[in-house]
Design a protein around this motif. Structure first.
Motif, PDB file in Angstrom:
ATOM      1  N   PHE A 151       0.817  -1.195   0.000  1.00 46.51           N
ATOM      2  CA  PHE A 151       0.000   0.000   0.000  1.00 46.51           C
ATOM      3  C   PHE A 151       0.852   1.245   0.000  1.00 46.51           C
ATOM      4  O   PHE A 151       0.557   2.231  -0.698  1.00 46.51           O
ATOM      5  CB  PHE A 151      -0.915  -0.026   1.218  1.00 46.51           C
ATOM      6  N   GLN A 152       1.936   1.224   0.774  1.00 44.72           N
ATOM      7  CA  GLN A 152       2.836   2.374   0.811  1.00 44.72           C
ATOM      8  C   GLN A 152       3.412   2.678  -0.561  1.00 44.72           C
ATOM      9  O   GLN A 152       3.519   3.836  -0.970  1.00 44.72           O
ATOM     10  CB  GLN A 152       3.991   2.091   1.767  1.00 44.72           C
ATOM     11  N   TRP A 153       3.779   1.640  -1.259  1.00 48.56           N
ATOM     12  CA  TRP A 153       4.349   1.856  -2.583  1.00 48.56           C
ATOM     13  C   TRP A 153       3.316   2.487  -3.506  1.00 48.56           C
ATOM     14  O   TRP A 153       3.618   3.375  -4.302  1.00 48.56           O
ATOM     15  CB  TRP A 153       4.842   0.546  -3.187  1.00 48.56           C
ATOM     16  N   ARG A 154       2.094   2.024  -3.406  1.00 44.59           N
ATOM     17  CA  ARG A 154       1.071   2.602  -4.272  1.00 44.59           C
ATOM     18  C   ARG A 154       0.903   4.081  -3.968  1.00 44.59           C
ATOM     19  O   ARG A 154       0.809   4.911  -4.874  1.00 44.59           O
ATOM     20  CB  ARG A 154      -0.266   1.884  -4.074  1.00 44.59           C
ATOM     21  N   LYS A 155       0.877   4.384  -2.696  1.00 49.38           N
ATOM     22  CA  LYS A 155       0.742   5.795  -2.308  1.00 49.38           C
ATOM     23  C   LYS A 155       1.905   6.610  -2.834  1.00 49.38           C
ATOM     24  O   LYS A 155       1.751   7.728  -3.342  1.00 49.38           O
ATOM     25  CB  LYS A 155       0.697   5.868  -0.778  1.00 49.38           C
ATOM     26  N   LEU A 156       3.080   6.000  -2.734  1.00 46.29           N
ATOM     27  CA  LEU A 156       4.279   6.691  -3.179  1.00 46.29           C
ATOM     28  C   LEU A 156       4.198   7.007  -4.665  1.00 46.29           C
ATOM     29  O   LEU A 156       4.549   8.102  -5.111  1.00 46.29           O
ATOM     30  CB  LEU A 156       5.487   5.796  -2.906  1.00 46.29           C
ATOM     31  N   ILE A 157       3.709   6.039  -5.416  1.00 45.90           N
ATOM     32  CA  ILE A 157       3.664   6.240  -6.858  1.00 45.90           C
ATOM     33  C   ILE A 157       2.705   7.371  -7.205  1.00 45.90           C
ATOM     34  O   ILE A 157       3.011   8.222  -8.057  1.00 45.90           O
ATOM     35  CB  ILE A 157       3.273   4.932  -7.571  1.00 45.90           C
ATOM     36  N   THR A 158       1.559   7.431  -6.562  1.00 45.74           N
ATOM     37  CA  THR A 158       0.626   8.517  -6.878  1.00 45.74           C
ATOM     38  C   THR A 158       1.192   9.869  -6.466  1.00 45.74           C
ATOM     39  O   THR A 158       1.071  10.839  -7.214  1.00 45.74           O
ATOM     40  CB  THR A 158      -0.729   8.339  -6.172  1.00 45.74           C
ATOM     41  N   SER A 159       1.823   9.913  -5.298  1.00 46.57           N
ATOM     42  CA  SER A 159       2.412  11.191  -4.903  1.00 46.57           C
ATOM     43  C   SER A 159       3.465  11.620  -5.895  1.00 46.57           C
ATOM     44  O   SER A 159       3.581  12.798  -6.263  1.00 46.57           O
ATOM     45  CB  SER A 159       3.067  11.090  -3.530  1.00 46.57           C
ATOM     46  N   GLN A 160       4.242  10.673  -6.337  1.00 45.73           N
ATOM     47  CA  GLN A 160       5.304  10.999  -7.274  1.00 45.73           C
ATOM     48  C   GLN A 160       4.732  11.534  -8.582  1.00 45.73           C
ATOM     49  O   GLN A 160       5.259  12.473  -9.176  1.00 45.73           O
ATOM     50  CB  GLN A 160       6.140   9.738  -7.526  1.00 45.73           C
ATOM     51  N   GLN A 161       3.630  10.960  -9.038  1.00 43.46           N
ATOM     52  CA  GLN A 161       3.028  11.452 -10.274  1.00 43.46           C
ATOM     53  C   GLN A 161       2.566  12.886 -10.099  1.00 43.46           C
ATOM     54  O   GLN A 161       2.710  13.727 -10.998  1.00 43.46           O
ATOM     55  CB  GLN A 161       1.839  10.566 -10.677  1.00 43.46           C
ATOM     56  N   GLU A 162       2.010  13.150  -8.931  1.00 44.12           N
ATOM     57  CA  GLU A 162       1.548  14.520  -8.704  1.00 44.12           C
ATOM     58  C   GLU A 162       2.724  15.476  -8.718  1.00 44.12           C
ATOM     59  O   GLU A 162       2.677  16.548  -9.328  1.00 44.12           O
ATOM     60  CB  GLU A 162       0.827  14.603  -7.370  1.00 44.12           C
ATOM     61  N   GLN A 163       3.804  15.065  -8.062  1.00 42.93           N
ATOM     62  CA  GLN A 163       4.966  15.938  -8.012  1.00 42.93           C
ATOM     63  C   GLN A 163       5.500  16.188  -9.416  1.00 42.93           C
ATOM     64  O   GLN A 163       5.916  17.294  -9.747  1.00 42.93           O
ATOM     65  CB  GLN A 163       6.033  15.294  -7.111  1.00 42.93           C
TER      66      GLN A 163
END
Lengths: 466, 395
Positions: B181-193
């Motif tokens: 789950f953390q990785w998924r969250k990380l990926i979405t945050s990264q896309q936003e950034q």
């Protein structure tokens, strides 16, 4: 329940992985906060004191993205944008040489303006307060052109901003009254209005605007006459520029780095290099015992290389095994390849044993047995430090997103592979020994190891029907 | 000619030594004064603590090959801890002199030995340049291409309550799920950034004085914003130090004996498989080819050479490190349209290709490991009759 030591190790591994992920997330959130802040309205820090109505002005005209402009505003914006674009196209088509003239006239213009506004009280020098309003011919919004004192800095304003600001300023500055192209030096000089980064319309470079220009006829017409008047300096946009102090420091910095890297390749380097090697040799000779010549760091690096070797060899083996040999020749080559791979693998194993013996030998002695916090680097340590970072050019946001997503995916896969190996090493032996709740354990281990914890298998007891 | 030059050089060198030492003390982190260096030359004990501290500062971030470690939480470690770290780090880097190991742990003696150690470090590699590269202000939006720098920085040690007792395997499953789950969250945050970064880059196009860059980075835009707000006076004060840290990658935990075992086991398994594949083929081949004539031997020789070359190339791939071809270190992100082919710098498309192939490689490795597990588990489970194993769908 898993045995205690096994539990401890596995939980530690997984917690490590979670911590690493969390650290990444923290850094990312920090960057996100910064970026979001930059894309919001740039509220000025303090409102200026000696202004007639500074506070309502700034708060009133803060074009925050959240407030939606009225449809009429939008329409006006549209019209104005189109008019500007048309004008820009016209101007581009007409004079390329106008650039130079613009720059020159800009300097004279700004000098004139600074002279006139020098007397007016200004804010702290660090602040650049320069505002440009666009005239909207049918509305007659005042334009105020006030460049900063001394520094050629200005703000990047979009049409929308200018319109809104202009309107706001018109509303809240009854004193100066409606004006056309005159400069009200006292009024708007100090007002630090809010500012937002916006998308550019047409792609035009432009510098400080002229104080005086003919807006109205030029916009609508597009006739040669108006074009000529346009070429005296149509203030499309103002560019943000970094402060002079920063630019100086940055250029000095890069010059020094370049100097540093150039000294690496001069002749004196050879003399220095020989001196260094002589010193190192002397150190080695005067040391107590015979060094094995291998530091723990080097050994770790080699082990890492052997790990890479193993995966490369395995990949080649699978390629060979999966290929279907068409004729004798290919069969022979497959055979030779397999045997060659086998020989190389044996060499690697041998080297591994050598390294292990070397490290074991070195552990003796007065040195404290400490664990190095660093890890062996797959990139091979000892590379030169980077003088100035290379550039990575990307062309669109999608490309950047793909790049970052792939980077994260690679990192995630790395982590998953490591965890998989650790889990295999710890859990498979447990499944081998039958204990209580063996079935449940088996099922859980299968899901963890074979499905990445995502799916579960089902176990049915095959009772013979009586 | 040579002799005269050497004499001249030595004279010049002697004169330059105080200057060099002064420069050194300015550059080094926690740099001791030149007086300390002079005292250390005479092995005065009062110079020792400063030198221990210097070596600690120099070595602890460097233990990870130049990655900058975040500042330690709380107070700096005690002298004993510093001494231990310095000793172990120097040893693992191969410091030859045993006298260092025998220095007392309270850090009260041995300044001359420490001076030698510092000289050894300076002689071995570009120490100062590495330190400078660590502490430099990152102006651009940097993206680390190879993970080595990030891998090495272990991050702040999180005080963790270790699971002391036995743990249910469901706890492990839960942790794995949390990780996913953390990785998924990380990926979405990264896309936003990335989206925000793209916006900032395109909005500030044309604002940078350096034409090859063309637009501002986040750090520079922040500098502008804060400068205009009158909040920052100095240029350097505005440069946010953490604006673009190298992104952190899962730390490979300490390599103990486990690493040896893993690699050894992998290599042995590989060897077994290769032997199992090659021997029957060789036998079959010999049986077939036994009676063939001499004209065959020329062909055989040619094949052998060809295969030899291939395998040598394969060996070079890891011996040289392989990453020599790959770009190393952080790159500054620059948004540029039309992908000017002439200019310097990497293209994102190339990097994407490299990453894709690496991804495919890693996926293959992971699949192979999972396959191995499945076989092993099937073998173990098959021992128990009377059960039906229904594999999950989606295979």
């Amino acid at each position: 329940m898993l045995p205690a030591d096994c539990s401890r190790r596995l939980v530690a591994e997984l917690r490590d992985a979670l911590d690493a992920c969390a650290e990444r997330q923290r850094q990312l959130e920090r960057n996100l906060r910064v970026s979001r802040r930059l894309l919001r309205t740039w509220e000025p820090a303090e409102t200026p004191a000696p202004q007639p109505t500074p506070a309502p002005e700034t708060s009133g005209e803060a074009p925050s993205p959240e407030s939606t402009p009225s449809p009429q505003d939008l329409k006006e914006l549209e019209l104005l944008t189109q008019a500007l674009e048309k004008a820009v196209r016209v101007r581009k088509g007409i004079s390329k040489t106008g650039e130079r003239h613009k720059a020159l006239s800009l300097k004279s213009g700004s000098a004139a303006i600074s002279a006139t506004t020098a007397s007016a009280p200004s804010r702290a020098s660090g602040q650049a307060s320069c505002r440009v309003s666009e005239t909207k011919p049918p509305r007659g919004i005042q334009q105020t052109v006030v460049p900063a004192r001394g520094l050629p800095e200005c703000r990047l304003l979009s049409v929308g901003d200018r319109t809104r600001m202009g309107r706001g300023s018109r509303a809240t500055k009854p004193g100066p009254g409606p004006r056309d192209q005159q400069i009200p030096p006292s009024a708007a000089l100090q007002a630090p209005e809010a500012f937002t980064l916006k998308e550019k319309g047409a792609d035009v470079d432009c510098w400080l605007p002229q104080p005086l220009w003919k807006p109205c006829s030029g916009l609508e017409g597009g006739s040669p006459q108006s074009a000529a008047s346009l070429s005296t300096g149509f203030p499309d946009r103002i560019l943000l520029r970094l402060p002079m102090a920063y630019r100086k420091a940055a250029s000095r910095n890069s010059r020094l780095w370049a100097q540093l890297s150039s000294t690496q390749t001069s002749d004196s380097v050879d003399a220095a290099a020989t001196a260094k090697t002589q010193f190192l040799q002397k150190m080695q000779m005067t040391s107590g015992g015979p060094g094995s010549g291998l530091s723990a760091a080097a050994v770790e690096a080699e082990v890492g290389l052997l790990r890479t070797a193993c995966s490369l060899l395995r990949r080649r083996m699978e390629e060979v095994l999966s290929a279907d040999p068409a004729d004798c020749m290919q069969e022979y080559r497959c055979l030779l390849t397999l045997e060659g791979l086998q020989a190389i693998t044996e060499q690697c194993l041998h080297r591994l044993q050598e390294l292990r013996a070397a490290v074991a030998g070195q552990q003796l002695g007065p040195w404290p047995v400490g664990r190095r916090p660093g890890a062996s680097l797959p990139c091979g340590g000892g590379t030169d430090p980077i003088w100035s970072p290379q550039l990575l050019l990307y062309s669109s946001t999608q490309e950047l997103q793909t790049l970052e997503a792939l980077r994260l995916r690679v990192a995630m896969l790395d982590q998953q592979i490591h965890l998989e190996k650790v889990l295999m090493a710890e859990l498979l032996p447990l499944v081998g020994t039958q204990g209580p709740h063996w079935l449940a354990l088996c099922r859980a281990v299968h899901s963890l190891l074979c499905e990445g914890g995502e799916r579960f298998l089902t176990v049915l007891r095959d009772e013979p029907a009586d | 000619m040579g002799r005269r030059r050497r004499r001249v050089d030595r004279g010049a060198a002697v004169g330059a030594l105080p200057e060099a030492i002064a420069a050194l003390s300015r550059t080094l982190p926690a740099g001791p004064s030149p007086e300390i260096f002079r005292r250390a030359k005479f092995d005065r004990p009062e110079a020792a603590p400063a030198l221990w501290q210097l070596l600690f500062r120099v070595l602890s971030p460097l233990s990870a090959n130049g990655a900058s470690a975040p500042p330690a939480q709380g107070e700096p470690p005690s002298t004993e801890a510093q001494v231990r770290v310095v000793k172990s780090e120097l040893h693992s880097q191969g410091y030859p002199r045993r006298a260092l190991a025998q220095l007392p742990e309270d850090g009260s003696q041995g300044s001359r030995e420490l001076l030698l150690a510092l000289a050894w470090l300076l002689a071995r590699g570009p120490l100062l340049e590495r330190l400078l590269a660590q502490t430099r202000v990152r102006l651009g939006d940097e993206i680390p291409l190879c993970e080595c720098e990030a891998l090495a920085s272990p991050g702040p040690p999180v005080p963790r309550v270790e699971a002391d007792g036995p743990v249910d395997i469901r706890h492990l499953q839960w942790l794995m799920g949390k990780l996913r789950f953390q990785w998924r969250k990380l990926i979405t945050s990264q896309q936003e950034q990335c989206a925000l970064l793209g916006k900032i880059h395109s909005y500030t196009r044309g604002c940078h004085s350096d034409r090859s860059l063309g637009h501002l980075s986040v750090a520079e835009t922040e500098l502008l914003r804060d400068a205009e707000g009158g909040r920052q006076d100095t240029v350097l004060g505005t440069c946010p130090p953490e604006a673009s840290q190298p992104t952190f990658v899962p730390r490979i935990p300490e390599k103990g004996a486990g690493e040896w075992e893993l690699v050894a086991r992998e290599l042995q398994a590989l060897q077994e498989e290769l032997r199992g594949a090659a021997e029957p083929r060789r036998a079959a081949w010999e049986a077939r080819v036994g009676g063939w004539g001499p004209e065959w031997s020329a062909v055989q020789r040619a094949s052998r050479e060809a295969v030899g070359l291939e395998l040598a190339a394969l060996q070079r791939a890891w011996e040289r490190g392989g990453a020599a071809a790959q770009p190393h270190g952080p790159c500054r992100l620059v948004k540029s349209d039309a992908g000017a082919s002439g200019g310097p710098g990497l293209r994102a498309a190339q990097v994407i290709e490299v990453l894709r192939s690496r991804e495919a490689c890693l996926e293959a490795v992971l699949c192979q490991l999972q396959r191995q597990c499945r076989q092993e588990l099937a073998r173990l489970a098959g021992a128990l009759p009377g059960l039906i194993w229904i594999l999950p769908p989606g295979r």
